[in-house]
Scaffold this active site. Sequence first.
Site, PDB file in Angstrom:
ATOM      1  N   SER A 120       1.054  -1.069   0.539  1.00 25.39           N
ATOM      2  CA  SER A 120       0.091   0.092  -0.041  1.00 25.39           C
ATOM      3  C   SER A 120       1.143   0.749  -0.001  1.00 25.39           C
ATOM      4  O   SER A 120       1.686   1.432  -0.810  1.00 25.39           O
ATOM      5  CB  SER A 120      -0.928  -0.157   1.342  1.00 25.39           C
TER       6      SER A 120
ATOM      7  N   HIS B 216      -7.813  -5.465   1.538  1.00 29.80           N
ATOM      8  CA  HIS B 216      -6.497  -4.549   0.987  1.00 29.80           C
ATOM      9  C   HIS B 216      -5.989  -5.191   2.238  1.00 29.80           C
ATOM     10  O   HIS B 216      -5.814  -5.013   3.247  1.00 29.80           O
ATOM     11  CB  HIS B 216      -7.173  -3.613   0.830  1.00 29.80           C
TER      12      HIS B 216
HETATM   13  C1  GTR Z   1      -5.337   4.534   2.159  1.00 27.83           C
HETATM   14  C2  GTR Z   1      -4.966   5.364   1.093  1.00 27.83           C
HETATM   15  C3  GTR Z   1      -4.133   4.357  -0.028  1.00 27.83           C
HETATM   16  C4  GTR Z   1      -3.387   3.337   0.529  1.00 27.83           C
HETATM   17  C5  GTR Z   1      -3.932   2.973   1.871  1.00 27.83           C
HETATM   18  C6  GTR Z   1      -2.450   2.590   3.001  1.00 27.83           C
HETATM   19  O1  GTR Z   1      -6.207   4.886   2.851  1.00 27.83           O
HETATM   20  O2  GTR Z   1      -5.534   6.353   0.715  1.00 27.83           O
HETATM   21  O3  GTR Z   1      -3.426   5.455  -0.663  1.00 27.83           O
HETATM   22  O4  GTR Z   1      -1.870   4.014   0.964  1.00 27.83           O
HETATM   23  O5  GTR Z   1      -4.422   3.878   2.830  1.00 27.83           O
HETATM   24  O6  GTR Z   1      -1.593   2.263   3.049  1.00 27.83           O
HETATM   25  O7  GTR Z   1      -2.988   1.354   3.646  1.00 27.83           O
END
Ligand code: GTR
Length: 382
Positions: A220, A362
């Site tokens: 991420s 995610h």
């Molecule tokens: C989210 C962000 C993403 C990603 C994520 C993370 O809130 O919008 O771009 O970076 O965090 O790092 O888990």
Amino acid sequence: MLFCTVTYAQNYNEALVPAYTLPDPLITLNNRPVKNAKAWEQTRRPEILRLFENLVYGQMPKTFDRISYVPVREDRSAMNGHAILKETRVMIYHRGDSVSIDVSLFVPKAAKGAVPVFLLINNRPKKNTDPDRKEKSAFWPAEMVVDSGYAVAAFHVSDLAPDDKVKYPEGVLRLYPEMLQQPNGMKAIGSWAWGASRIMDYFEQEPLVDAKQVVLVGHSRGGKTSLWAAAQDQRFAICVSNCSGNTGAALSRRQFGERISRINTVFPHWFCNNYKQYNDRENDLPVDQHMLISLIAPRPVFATNATKDLWADPTGTFLAMKNAEKVFALYKKQSRLPDSPTPVNEAVVNSALGYHIREGEHDMTAFDWQQFIRFANVHLRK
Ligand code: GTR
């Protein structure tokens, strides 16, 4: 009291992706075609690197006064005797101040000579990379990596820059405060990437690991960082970018899921100030993220997504990888990515550009790491 909520319209509908034209990684700013690796390296690659530095991630400091590697702990019977644990504090001194990065490294006990190493940029709580192994997390399945014959290491982003829009200067940027005034000065993601390179400095003089075979892994925001670090620092042999999404491995011009305006607003401390000019103006950027992946060529890149993580635009990630293929082709590095996105849970590893989309959320899981290991098995000689 007045509450003001800002909402950002997010598109999750493929049919509503606007028509767009990607900048061509193989046409120079002077409109000249790039026909071979030499022209890429001499002209176009430096051009693209400068664009990402000045407009997106910010410039990184090029010098420091001194670096030292302080041994903290060595345990020759870690992981029930399967590994050697080495904990080291990497100290970087500049202008009378310093930052320190703690790195934990496990090396398979059975290894003969220096071994390839997976280095994780940890953006999650420190317990995910517990050197005592009291806590175990699939985010950094250190035992699994060691059992596969690789060394595994991690450092935490907070040692370089707090992930906070107010406190981010309280790390590396203390040593380079002038960067805070510059519209193209790095912020948190640049600081984290700079830290990955300092760990690389350490690996270059650590006899237990092979510094020519370092696989840099990030998830991420850490996956945005792994791409930027590997683009900058050609010593990294392989880059893994897990669910990195916007301003990571996904194309911005698709405007699918997270967008530049939203990332710059919610995380104003990640990218340089110049990037904010491109809020809602994706098409005016002279780069898109396929060009960041291209900067890593000919070194292998593995990107991932998850089916329920539309925020990170899986299709846009796959397409960014596809659109980087022609740069890898200059080096005769074959990509075996299919023409359209791969089936769920089927990783393409036998390819300079590797990819999978995993069922689920995610996250970075044991399944993801199994594919990283398969990818490394193909591309590194153990
Ligand atoms: C989210 C962000 C993403 C990603 C994520 C993370 O809130 O919008 O771009 O970076 O965090 O790092 O888990």
